[in-house]
Write an enzyme that holds these catalytic residues in place. Structure first.
Site, mmCIF file in Angstrom:
data_model
loop_
_atom_site.group_PDB
_atom_site.id
_atom_site.type_symbol
_atom_site.label_atom_id
_atom_site.label_comp_id
_atom_site.label_asym_id
_atom_site.label_seq_id
_atom_site.Cartn_x
_atom_site.Cartn_y
_atom_site.Cartn_z
ATOM 1 N N ARG A 1 0.778 -1.353 0.121
ATOM 2 C CA ARG A 1 0.091 -0.071 -0.062
ATOM 3 C C ARG A 1 0.824 1.235 -0.097
ATOM 4 O O ARG A 1 2.062 1.419 0.523
ATOM 5 C CB ARG A 1 -0.806 -0.003 1.267
ATOM 6 C CG ARG A 1 -1.870 0.991 1.570
ATOM 7 C CD ARG A 1 -3.120 0.789 0.634
ATOM 8 N NE ARG A 1 -4.219 1.717 0.691
ATOM 9 C CZ ARG A 1 -5.098 1.926 0.026
ATOM 10 N NH1 ARG A 1 -5.052 1.633 -1.157
ATOM 11 N NH2 ARG A 1 -6.128 2.589 0.556
ATOM 12 N N THR B 1 -9.120 0.385 -9.723
ATOM 13 C CA THR B 1 -8.467 -0.584 -8.967
ATOM 14 C C THR B 1 -8.867 -1.917 -9.988
ATOM 15 O O THR B 1 -9.532 -1.911 -10.874
ATOM 16 C CB THR B 1 -9.276 -1.024 -7.628
ATOM 17 O OG1 THR B 1 -9.017 0.037 -6.918
ATOM 18 C CG2 THR B 1 -8.624 -1.797 -7.091
ATOM 19 N N THR C 1 -4.044 -0.639 -7.233
ATOM 20 C CA THR C 1 -5.059 0.510 -7.732
ATOM 21 C C THR C 1 -4.038 1.733 -7.909
ATOM 22 O O THR C 1 -3.000 1.956 -7.159
ATOM 23 C CB THR C 1 -6.013 0.531 -6.529
ATOM 24 O OG1 THR C 1 -6.917 1.528 -6.805
ATOM 25 C CG2 THR C 1 -5.304 1.025 -5.287
ATOM 26 N N ASN D 1 -6.294 4.158 -7.024
ATOM 27 C CA ASN D 1 -7.420 4.608 -6.612
ATOM 28 C C ASN D 1 -8.501 5.095 -7.635
ATOM 29 O O ASN D 1 -9.297 4.225 -7.994
ATOM 30 C CB ASN D 1 -7.090 5.741 -5.549
ATOM 31 C CG ASN D 1 -8.556 5.978 -4.611
ATOM 32 O OD1 ASN D 1 -9.216 5.207 -4.655
ATOM 33 N ND2 ASN D 1 -8.560 7.218 -4.308
ATOM 34 N N ASP E 1 -7.815 7.903 0.262
ATOM 35 C CA ASP E 1 -8.437 7.055 0.978
ATOM 36 C C ASP E 1 -8.181 7.320 2.593
ATOM 37 O O ASP E 1 -8.893 6.456 3.622
ATOM 38 C CB ASP E 1 -7.840 5.513 0.858
ATOM 39 C CG ASP E 1 -8.561 4.878 -0.362
ATOM 40 O OD1 ASP E 1 -9.529 5.397 -0.853
ATOM 41 O OD2 ASP E 1 -8.139 3.915 -0.857
HETATM 42 O O1 DON Z 1 -8.102 0.946 -1.482
HETATM 43 C C1 DON Z 1 -9.157 1.274 -1.824
HETATM 44 O O2 DON Z 1 -10.035 0.675 -1.020
HETATM 45 C C2 DON Z 1 -9.803 2.086 -2.940
HETATM 46 N N1 DON Z 1 -8.527 2.858 -3.008
HETATM 47 C C3 DON Z 1 -9.946 1.285 -3.987
HETATM 48 C C4 DON Z 1 -10.427 2.151 -5.053
HETATM 49 C C5 DON Z 1 -11.245 1.234 -6.138
HETATM 50 O O3 DON Z 1 -11.453 -0.010 -6.145
HETATM 51 C C6 DON Z 1 -11.575 1.954 -7.408
HETATM 52 N N2 DON Z 1 -12.263 1.034 -8.238
HETATM 53 N N3 DON Z 1 -13.229 0.871 -8.728
#
Ligand code: DON
Length: 598
Positions: A103, A394, A412, A414, A436
């Site tokens: 991450r 993502t 991702t 994001n 996030d």
């Molecule tokens: O880490 C996360 O939960 C978000 N940044 C994920 C973003 C995401 O899944 C966008 N997709 N459709």
């Protein structure tokens, strides 16, 4: 953005009217692809093929994951990345399970209120905000994550440079733009257009990229060539790091050379839970996703879902009630476990979960605001007053090799195309993962998720995620590999695939394709996929007091024509317990997705 029930309903009217103009999309059931040895399922056929080629040449699932992940960074710039981060769950044939956390981290210059304007509210999308531009990025982890996975769990039959080569070649020689990718570029035009390199590379200076044309990315190819030559640390300490830090410094960004040099991917202990005799192994914090899936499964277990049937209003009501209860906890108790104490054991305690379900009424929705303020054991702070507020991209790929090793990887930028910024001279699109974090407790983020102080911005912290790469085991043997994109809807997508297989005994292709619902506590409403619920089921749920909205996505993109786009695609592999065949189910919600096996 706050939205009460009437706001939700007004939006519903708008969305439904868009829906009436569109022809219903075909929902053909694709059968799973069967293979004896290895299987790669990803959002993009070329990337699945790259991974399958590695498997065929004797590589293991981790080798293939690195090659697939890097290839997606080239051919699926919407979400595939080296400028973002994610989580890789690894199951080894000898029985071990590992979680690699790559991450992004907040740069050293990040601070608690950095995304608040003078009026104390989160800054709108644009310069200085957590959603777009130079200060929206966390320090990218993908290259470090892939390198760590490869070093510790790769077969060592392939050098790093060999696994980078397919991606480099795709960047240098170009790949064919698909209709879906062209449509993503059109939809996210405004994200990319303000940044010169993004506009030139991805939007052809405004001419846009059309389906069928060849798209080559020479700067990205050169970056990948440097990574081949000097190894993965080049990204963090070499010329690439210098270019990132320079670009940031010149444009008011926050990431420095020191931030890059200090970045480390880490290994974490996966979470383990059980559901009707199956074992579920999933991602721990800093993702909330694994805890949520295990909480929801445990809340469901006392109910006979098989008897309720796969698509009855009683079943959807139960799902929504379980989701709302789990997501309330997400808003309060979760953050980076290296900085805050996340009460994981307390949240997963069956007694605690039974208490949460005590006021479940099969005949009536429990309003989100009426959920009792029950803290799990291990939580000693006061629950923040998460304001009653309202509240993409993502990608996930799944891999199983011939020996039975497996990878579930979700990573991702994001939002689609991340922050919109391409670092000059590198071809690297940067993430907007800083969104996030909690910009302000109680204020919804891009996904409408309300979050608490436990997830506040602080230097070096990892923002809370919902990504949920997951394994399910039957009689201790690997049975399912799954995961999804879709922000807060990710754990719910994974949950529904598991329930479809275990409770409804669906073949994996059906389990993946079956329509899904989403509830995230706030806003208090059920989102359902276009044409996913029958009119009488919708009415029966309304009769119980639920607010329902047909929506094609869970972020602000819901104005995209309904026929065009479904998020939350679950790229899944089942291993048939009888035949040991690998059954690859590419989710048709993403038209370029493909299962490639051998
Ligand atoms: O880490 C996360 O939960 C978000 N940044 C994920 C973003 C995401 O899944 C966008 N997709 N459709």
């Amino acid at each position: 953005m706050t939205m009460d029930a009437s706001g939700f309903t007004k939006k519903l009217v708008g969305i439904v009217s868009i829906g009436l103009l569109c022809a219903p999309p075909a929902r053909a059931q694709r059968t799973a692809v069967e293979a004896e040895h290895g299987m790669v399922v990803s959002v993009y056929d070329v990337a699945s093929q790259v991974g399958a080629d590695v498997l065929k040449k004797g590589g293991n699932a981790v080798d293939a994951a690195v090659a697939t992940g890097l290839a997606l960074a080239v051919v699926y710039p919407y979400a595939g990345n080296i400028g973002g981060g994610g989580f890789m769950m690894i199951h080894l044939a000898d029985g071990r399970d590992v979680a690699i956390d790559y991450r992004e981290t907040a740069p050293a210059a990040a601070s608690h209120d950095m995304y608040l304007g003078k009026n104390g509210k989160p800054l709108p999308r644009g310069p200085g905000s957590s959603t777009q531009g130079w200060s929206a990025s966390g320090v990218p982890g993908s290259v470090a994550g892939f390198a760590l996975a490869l070093e510790k769990y790769g077969s060592h039959k392939f050098a790093w440079a060999e696994l980078v080569e397919p991606a480099r070649r795709l960047a240098a020689d170009g790949h064919v733009v698909t209709a879906f990718n062209a449509s993503r570029l059109l939809v996210r035009n405004e994200t990319l257009a303000p940044y010169a390199d993004s506009k030139r590379i991805f939007l052809k200076d405004g001419a846009l990229r059309k389906a069928g044309e060849i798209f080559s990315q020479p700067e990205l190819a050169a970056t990948l060539a440097r990574l081949q030559k000097d190894g993965p640390r080049e990204f963090y300490e070499g010329e690439t790091a210098r270019l990132i830090a320079d670009g940031m410094a010149k444009n008011g960004g926050t990431i420095t050379l020191a931030d890059l040099k200090n970045y480390r991917a880490v290994e974490r202990t996966p979470l383990h839970g059980t559901y009707r005799g199956y074992d579920v192994v999933t991602m721990p914090p800093p993702s909330s996703g694994g805890v949520l899936v295990l909480e929801m499964l445990a809340m469901l277990e006392p109910f006979d879902l098989a008897k309720l049937g796969p698509n009855s209003s009683a079943k959807y009501h139960l799902l929504a009630e379980v989701m709302r209860r789990a997501f309330r906890g997400r808003a309060i108790y979760f953050g980076d476990p290296d900085f805050v104490k996340v009460p994981v054991a307390g949240l997963l305690d069956r007694g605690y979960l039974a208490t949460l379900m005590k006021n479940f009424d099969p005949a009536k929705a429990t309003p989100s605001t009426a959920l009792p303020d029950l803290a799990p054991a291990g939580w000693d702070a006061a629950a923040p007053k998460a304001a009653a507020a309202q509240s993409q991209d993502t990608t996930h790929f799944s891999i199983v090799d011939a020996a039975g090793n497996a990878v579930a990887n979700t990573y991702t930028l994001n939002g689609g195309f991340g922050s919109g910024v391409t670092i000059p001279g590198t071809g690297i699109l940067m993430n907007n993962e800083m969104d996030d974090f909690t910009a302000k407790p109680g204020s919804p983020n891009f996904f409408g998720l309300v979050q608490g102080e436990a997830n506040a911005v602080a230097p070096g912290r990892r923002p809370l995620s919902s990504m949920t790469p997951t394994f399910v085991f039957k009689d201790r043997r690997l049975f399912l590999v799954t995961g999804a994109p879709g922000g807060g809807s990710i754990p719910n997508g994974v949950l529904q695939v598991i329930v479809n297989v275990i409770d409804h005994d669906m073949p994996v292709g059906f389990a993946v394709e079956a329509p899904r619902i989403h509830h995230q506590w706030l806003p208090d409403g059920i989102g359902y996929e276009p044409y996913g619920l029958s009119v009488d089921v919708v009415e029966a749920l309304r009769g119980r007091g639920h607010i329902l909205e047909m929506r094609n996505t869970y972020g602000p993109e819901k104005k995209v024509p309904l026929s065009e786009y479904y998020p939350n695609d679950t790229m899944t592999i089942m291993i048939d317990p009888k035949t040991n065949l690998r059954l690859g189910a590419a989710d048709p919600r993403k038209p370029d997705a493909k299962a490639v096996g051998y």
